[in-house]
Design a protein around this motif. Structure first.
Motif, PDB file in Angstrom:
ATOM      1  N   LEU A   1       0.761  -1.325  -0.186  1.00 24.70           N
ATOM      2  CA  LEU A   1      -0.102  -0.202  -0.157  1.00 24.70           C
ATOM      3  C   LEU A   1       0.853   1.118   0.069  1.00 24.70           C
ATOM      4  N   PHE A   2       2.285   1.239   0.529  1.00 27.68           N
ATOM      5  CA  PHE A   2       3.194   2.443   0.686  1.00 27.68           C
ATOM      6  C   PHE A   2       3.490   2.576  -0.592  1.00 27.68           C
ATOM      7  N   TYR A   3       3.595   1.176  -1.356  1.00 27.57           N
ATOM      8  CA  TYR A   3       4.503   1.732  -2.671  1.00 27.57           C
ATOM      9  C   TYR A   3       2.999   2.456  -3.395  1.00 27.57           C
ATOM     10  N   ALA A   4       1.843   2.388  -3.574  1.00 26.97           N
ATOM     11  CA  ALA A   4       1.287   2.659  -3.820  1.00 26.97           C
ATOM     12  C   ALA A   4       0.483   4.528  -3.457  1.00 26.97           C
ATOM     13  N   ASP A   5       0.364   4.492  -2.451  1.00 26.27           N
ATOM     14  CA  ASP A   5       0.680   5.762  -1.792  1.00 26.27           C
ATOM     15  C   ASP A   5       0.967   6.959  -1.809  1.00 26.27           C
ATOM     16  N   ASN A   6       3.039   6.169  -1.924  1.00 26.85           N
ATOM     17  CA  ASN A   6       4.301   7.415  -2.473  1.00 26.85           C
ATOM     18  C   ASN A   6       4.029   7.443  -3.619  1.00 26.85           C
ATOM     19  N   ALA A   7       4.643   8.995  -3.969  1.00 27.70           N
ATOM     20  CA  ALA A   7       4.059   9.089  -5.438  1.00 27.70           C
ATOM     21  C   ALA A   7       6.158   8.402  -5.835  1.00 27.70           C
ATOM     22  N   ASP A   8       6.645   8.880  -5.372  1.00 27.39           N
ATOM     23  CA  ASP A   8       7.896   8.390  -5.950  1.00 27.39           C
ATOM     24  C   ASP A   8       8.428   6.680  -5.965  1.00 27.39           C
ATOM     25  N   MET A   9       7.449   5.574  -4.741  1.00 31.18           N
ATOM     26  CA  MET A   9       7.425   4.712  -4.906  1.00 31.18           C
ATOM     27  C   MET A   9       6.986   4.145  -5.614  1.00 31.18           C
ATOM     28  N   LYS A  10       5.270   4.650  -6.307  1.00 26.03           N
ATOM     29  CA  LYS A  10       4.368   4.043  -7.163  1.00 26.03           C
ATOM     30  C   LYS A  10       5.085   4.294  -8.731  1.00 26.03           C
ATOM     31  N   ALA A  11       6.217   5.405  -9.089  1.00 27.32           N
ATOM     32  CA  ALA A  11       6.643   5.904  -9.750  1.00 27.32           C
ATOM     33  C   ALA A  11       8.204   4.633 -10.282  1.00 27.32           C
ATOM     34  N   PHE A  12       8.178   4.586  -9.371  1.00 22.63           N
ATOM     35  CA  PHE A  12       9.651   4.088  -9.678  1.00 22.63           C
ATOM     36  C   PHE A  12       9.056   2.285  -9.372  1.00 22.63           C
ATOM     37  N   HIS A  13       8.171   1.780  -9.395  1.00 21.44           N
ATOM     38  CA  HIS A  13       7.548   0.343  -9.213  1.00 21.44           C
ATOM     39  C   HIS A  13       7.512   0.326 -10.684  1.00 21.44           C
ATOM     40  N   ASN A  14       5.853   1.394 -11.070  1.00 18.49           N
ATOM     41  CA  ASN A  14       5.712   1.535 -12.210  1.00 18.49           C
ATOM     42  C   ASN A  14       5.752   1.507 -13.304  1.00 18.49           C
ATOM     43  N   ALA A  15       7.811   2.011 -13.096  1.00 23.17           N
ATOM     44  CA  ALA A  15       8.349   2.158 -14.778  1.00 23.17           C
ATOM     45  C   ALA A  15       8.483   0.600 -15.291  1.00 23.17           C
TER      46      ALA A  15
ATOM     47  N   LEU B   1       1.030  -6.027  -8.034  1.00 19.86           N
ATOM     48  CA  LEU B   1       1.698  -5.905  -6.786  1.00 19.86           C
ATOM     49  C   LEU B   1       0.961  -6.118  -5.660  1.00 19.86           C
ATOM     50  N   GLY B   2       0.368  -5.121  -5.046  1.00 18.87           N
ATOM     51  CA  GLY B   2      -0.703  -5.093  -4.098  1.00 18.87           C
ATOM     52  C   GLY B   2      -1.661  -6.795  -4.071  1.00 18.87           C
ATOM     53  N   ASP B   3      -2.459  -6.807  -5.171  1.00 16.79           N
ATOM     54  CA  ASP B   3      -3.018  -7.601  -5.188  1.00 16.79           C
ATOM     55  C   ASP B   3      -2.073  -9.774  -4.429  1.00 16.79           C
ATOM     56  N   ALA B   4      -1.112  -9.286  -5.606  1.00  9.10           N
ATOM     57  CA  ALA B   4      -0.319 -10.214  -5.279  1.00  9.10           C
ATOM     58  C   ALA B   4       0.074 -10.811  -3.899  1.00  9.10           C
ATOM     59  N   ALA B   5       0.365  -9.790  -4.176  1.00  5.98           N
ATOM     60  CA  ALA B   5       0.813  -9.647  -2.070  1.00  5.98           C
ATOM     61  C   ALA B   5      -0.328  -9.336  -1.390  1.00  5.98           C
ATOM     62  N   TYR B   6      -1.597  -9.273  -1.006  1.00  6.65           N
ATOM     63  CA  TYR B   6      -2.501  -9.422  -0.974  1.00  6.65           C
ATOM     64  C   TYR B   6      -2.075 -10.742  -0.509  1.00  6.65           C
ATOM     65  N   THR B   7      -2.633 -12.289  -1.497  1.00  2.00           N
ATOM     66  CA  THR B   7      -2.943 -13.202  -2.017  1.00  2.00           C
ATOM     67  C   THR B   7      -1.645 -13.812  -1.359  1.00  2.00           C
ATOM     68  N   TYR B   8      -0.612 -13.375  -1.455  1.00  2.00           N
ATOM     69  CA  TYR B   8       0.596 -14.252  -0.507  1.00  2.00           C
ATOM     70  C   TYR B   8       0.362 -14.237   0.519  1.00  2.00           C
ATOM     71  N   ALA B   9      -0.227 -12.596   1.254  1.00  2.00           N
ATOM     72  CA  ALA B   9      -0.671 -12.358   2.791  1.00  2.00           C
ATOM     73  C   ALA B   9      -0.912 -13.346   3.492  1.00  2.00           C
ATOM     74  N   LEU B  10      -2.598 -13.467   2.479  1.00  2.00           N
ATOM     75  CA  LEU B  10      -3.646 -14.055   3.091  1.00  2.00           C
ATOM     76  C   LEU B  10      -3.140 -16.100   3.725  1.00  2.00           C
ATOM     77  N   GLN B  11      -2.306 -16.348   2.557  1.00  2.00           N
ATOM     78  CA  GLN B  11      -1.890 -17.674   1.890  1.00  2.00           C
ATOM     79  C   GLN B  11      -1.289 -18.483   3.270  1.00  2.00           C
ATOM     80  N   ASN B  12       0.020 -17.688   3.656  1.00  2.00           N
ATOM     81  CA  ASN B  12       1.135 -17.239   4.230  1.00  2.00           C
ATOM     82  C   ASN B  12       1.841 -16.518   5.113  1.00  2.00           C
ATOM     83  N   LEU B  13       0.734 -15.558   5.562  1.00  2.00           N
ATOM     84  CA  LEU B  13       1.212 -15.249   7.096  1.00  2.00           C
ATOM     85  C   LEU B  13       0.220 -14.986   7.870  1.00  2.00           C
TER      86      LEU B  13
END
Length: 128
Positions: free
Chosen positions: A92-106, A115-127
């Protein structure tokens, strides 16, 4: 189910968990002095280079994507091992922070959302 289907309260809970766990970790590790930050950046880059071409042809729940999320989580865990909510808060921080969003979306225009949906799935299944 992806992050878009969760409640705003849950998302705020995840953001709060990430901030609290990160602050505690920073304070107890001399600002992550134990982390080889150059290696972390190289390893994140490798994961994102591998993930980007898979985004358009896969769903976040796919085996290939979840294998990459396991690698992503392992890199995040070099700083501190986040709880389920804190890991979701990280993306969520990646999405909320403009610099992080630009970095990742590059890497791919939908990287942060995917990434948000994939990490959410990973978290629900493994953490916990």
């Amino acid at each position: 189910m992806g992050l878009q289907q969760t409640t705003p309260d849950y998302l705020d809970q995840c953001r709060s968990a990430q901030r609290a766990e990160q602050e505690q970790s920073l304070a107890s590790t001399d600002n992550w002095a134990h982390v080889d930050k150059l290696q972390v950046h190289a390893d994140f880059d490798a994961v994102y280079q591998e993930l980007a071409p898979l985004i358009d042809a896969n769903v976040p729940e796919s085996e290939a994507i979840q294998a990459l999320m396991e690698k992503h989580f392992a890199i995040v865990a070099r700083f501190y091992v986040p709880s389920r909510d804190a890991y979701v808060g990280t993306v969520l921080f990646y999405a909320d922070n403009a610099d992080m969003k630009a970095f990742h979306n590059a890497y791919h225009p939908r990287m942060v959302e995917f990434l948000g949906d994939a990490a959410y799935t990973y978290a629900l299944q493994n953490l916990q």
